[in-house]
Scaffold this active site. Structure first.
Site, PDB file in Angstrom:
ATOM      1  N   ASN A  46       0.821  -1.220   0.000  1.00  0.00           N
ATOM      2  CA  ASN A  46       0.000   0.000   0.000  1.00  0.00           C
ATOM      3  C   ASN A  46       0.848   1.260   0.000  1.00  0.00           C
ATOM      4  OD1 ASN A  46      -2.418  -1.467   0.070  1.00  0.00           O
ATOM      5  ND2 ASN A  46      -2.416  -1.550   2.296  1.00  0.00           N
ATOM      6  N   HIS A 140     -14.735  -1.024   5.833  1.00  0.00           N
ATOM      7  CA  HIS A 140     -13.662  -1.776   6.476  1.00  0.00           C
ATOM      8  C   HIS A 140     -14.131  -2.403   7.788  1.00  0.00           C
ATOM      9  CE1 HIS A 140      -9.718  -2.443   8.451  1.00  0.00           C
ATOM     10  NE2 HIS A 140      -9.298  -2.627   7.209  1.00  0.00           N
ATOM     11  N   GLU A 188     -16.124   5.072   2.491  1.00  0.00           N
ATOM     12  CA  GLU A 188     -14.683   5.168   2.286  1.00  0.00           C
ATOM     13  C   GLU A 188     -14.421   6.023   1.050  1.00  0.00           C
ATOM     14  OE1 GLU A 188     -12.499   1.492   2.391  1.00  0.00           O
ATOM     15  OE2 GLU A 188     -13.746   0.675   4.002  1.00  0.00           O
ATOM     16  N   SER A 192     -10.724  -0.431  -0.193  1.00  0.00           N
ATOM     17  CA  SER A 192      -9.417  -1.088  -0.127  1.00  0.00           C
ATOM     18  C   SER A 192      -9.309  -2.352  -0.953  1.00  0.00           C
ATOM     19  CB  SER A 192      -9.074  -1.414   1.326  1.00  0.00           C
ATOM     20  OG  SER A 192     -10.045  -2.285   1.895  1.00  0.00           O
ATOM     21  N   ASP A 217     -13.851   7.626   5.582  1.00  0.00           N
ATOM     22  CA  ASP A 217     -12.613   6.908   5.891  1.00  0.00           C
ATOM     23  C   ASP A 217     -11.786   6.948   4.605  1.00  0.00           C
ATOM     24  OD1 ASP A 217     -10.631   4.942   5.995  1.00  0.00           O
ATOM     25  OD2 ASP A 217     -11.830   3.565   7.195  1.00  0.00           O
ATOM     26  N   HIS A 220      -7.203   4.997   1.867  1.00  0.00           N
ATOM     27  CA  HIS A 220      -6.545   4.671   0.600  1.00  0.00           C
ATOM     28  C   HIS A 220      -6.620   5.793  -0.437  1.00  0.00           C
ATOM     29  CE1 HIS A 220      -5.729   0.438   1.581  1.00  0.00           C
ATOM     30  NE2 HIS A 220      -6.822   0.556   2.331  1.00  0.00           N
ATOM     31  N   LYS A 252      -0.255   4.125   4.419  1.00  0.00           N
ATOM     32  CA  LYS A 252      -0.346   3.772   3.002  1.00  0.00           C
ATOM     33  C   LYS A 252       0.511   4.744   2.192  1.00  0.00           C
ATOM     34  CE  LYS A 252      -4.019   1.475   4.719  1.00  0.00           C
ATOM     35  NZ  LYS A 252      -4.412   1.549   6.132  1.00  0.00           N
TER      36      LYS A 252
END
Length: 410
Positions: A46, A140, A188, A192, A217, A220, A252
């Site tokens: 990541n 997640h 998100e 992910s 969130d 990423h 990440k």
């Protein structure tokens, strides 16, 4: 005998080809990792911008250790909060257009802290309104576990499906015992496992209509998306009023570790007083904060994001031309859906035999029947690395349907 279920649970995981084991790296330099004396091109990290071993980050660690030592020595509210932590928080609040920021040791801890602090009221304090967490189906595990461990009622909507979200919110309002409701809508920035992006602008509108708080969130997306790399919220030009809670991680694209929550001063003050994961955990090492801030300054000025997006386009161009089925993801996460845990493992192993490290991701991390190769691209990859990956995928995927393929070692 106590805890007999342990052996049975492990046996079932092995039988279903879902058993997990830790891989120990001998070394990691750029896009290469060494495992058991063998070198592999790493397509499972990541570290999207290659910042983990950048000069700025390495020097940040050295400077931070020289000034503050190896650790923080205490929780933030005791003596663990240093000028290094404060400088990182102040910088993030400024570039994100937020009142304040709070640092956590991990994104998992941050998500758990938010759910529990917002929906588990202090002792002897009664909630005057009903509490709901409305989360995307593919959120997640940290958020979902936090929600289920809180006093909120958890509702989930189909992935990135705004129409289904509207129905869920309408049901909440229709069945409410009172007009007072605390609703946290959670998504998100970049998912992910699928690599797709949330429709944040639409979600912000829906959230406002239903008088809820939108939380993003952005683990990423942070460092990668947006004009200056500040993530999905920056990309969609959304402010603090539209997205009251923004969480993102440093492990990440930023290349260090830890996470933060940002929002209004009242929110951060509330978490400082009631978020147990913050109050009772030793603060992140100050050197980590120094290295993180150095990375953020570098990302804002560097060409790493442009290199990453160029590599993403190059991979998709080659893979599409080769007839490899890709998802619509335009981010560094490029999954190839296999559908079977056994076959996903076999393909991953064959790629490994070619010097290509591509992890097989299986249920329960992803929904059953969507077991996959999770390819992650980085600014550290050269064009020849990506060409080698696609060549390897062509060779392996052509043979993947052969009955003897799964049993082959080489």
């Amino acid at each position: 005998m106590a805890f007999d279920f342990i052996q049975a649970a492990l046996a079932a995981r092995r039988k279903d080809n879902l058993f997990r084991q830790v891989t120990t790296l001998d070394s990691a330099v750029g896009a290469l990792i060494e495992v058991g004396g063998q070198y592999y091109l790493n397509f499972s990290s990541n570290d999207y911008l290659g910042m983990r071993q950048s000069t700025a980050v390495m020097q940040g660690w050295v400077d931070g250790i020289g000034q503050f030592g190896g650790g923080s020595g205490a929780s933030p509210l005791v003596t663990g909060h240093t000028q290094a932590h404060q400088a990182l928080q102040d910088y993030l609040a400024g570039v994100l257009g937020r009142d304040a920021v709070l640092l956590f040791n991990s994104g998992f801890a941050a998500n758990q802290a938010l759910c529990q602090a917002l929906f588990q009221l202090p002792v002897n304090q009664k909630r005057a309104s009903e509490g709901y967490i409305v989360a995307d189906k593919l959120m997640h595990a940290s958020l979902l576990e936090g929600a289920m461990g809180s006093d909120a009622t958890l509702r989930r909507f189909a992935h990135n499906d705004c129409a289904h979200l509207q129905k869920q919110l309408d049901k909440i309002h229709a069945g409410a015992k009172s007009t007072a409701q605390d609703i946290l809508l959670v998504t998100e920035g970049v998912y992910s496992m699928d690599g797709d992006e949330a429709p944040l602008s639409e979600l912000a509108i829906i959230s406002e209509q239903h008088k809820s708080w939108l939380m993003v969130d952005d683990a990423h997306g942070f460092g990668v998306l947006g004009k200056t790399g500040m993530g999905a919220v920056e990309k969609h030009v959304l402010n603090q009023e539209q997205v009251p809670i923004l969480m993102a991680t440093f492990g990440k694209a930023i290349g260090t570790a830890g996470a933060f929550v940002s929002g209004s001063q009242d929110l951060i003050d509330y978490l400082t007083n009631f978020a147990k994961h913050y109050i009772y955990s030793t603060a992140m090492p100050p050197a980590q904060a120094v290295a993180t801030l150095a990375s953020l300054h570098t990302i804002e000025q560097s060409e790493q994001r442009a290199l990453l997006h160029d590599n993403i386009a190059y991979f998709r161009q080659l893979a599409t031309a080769a007839g490899i089925a890709l998802t619509p993801s335009m981010t560094a996460i490029q999954p190839i859906i296999i559908g079977s845990p056994e076959l996903a493992i076999a393909i991953s192993q064959r790629l490994r035999n070619m010097g290509l490290w591509v992890s097989a991701i299986r249920t329960p991390t992803v929904p059953k029947g969507t077991d996959r190769l999770r390819i992650t691209l980085s600014a550290s990859h050269h064009k020849k690395d990506i060409q080698a990956l696609v060549d390897g995928l062509i060779l392996v995927m052509e043979r993947a349907n052969e009955a003897k393929f799964i049993g082959e070692k080489r």
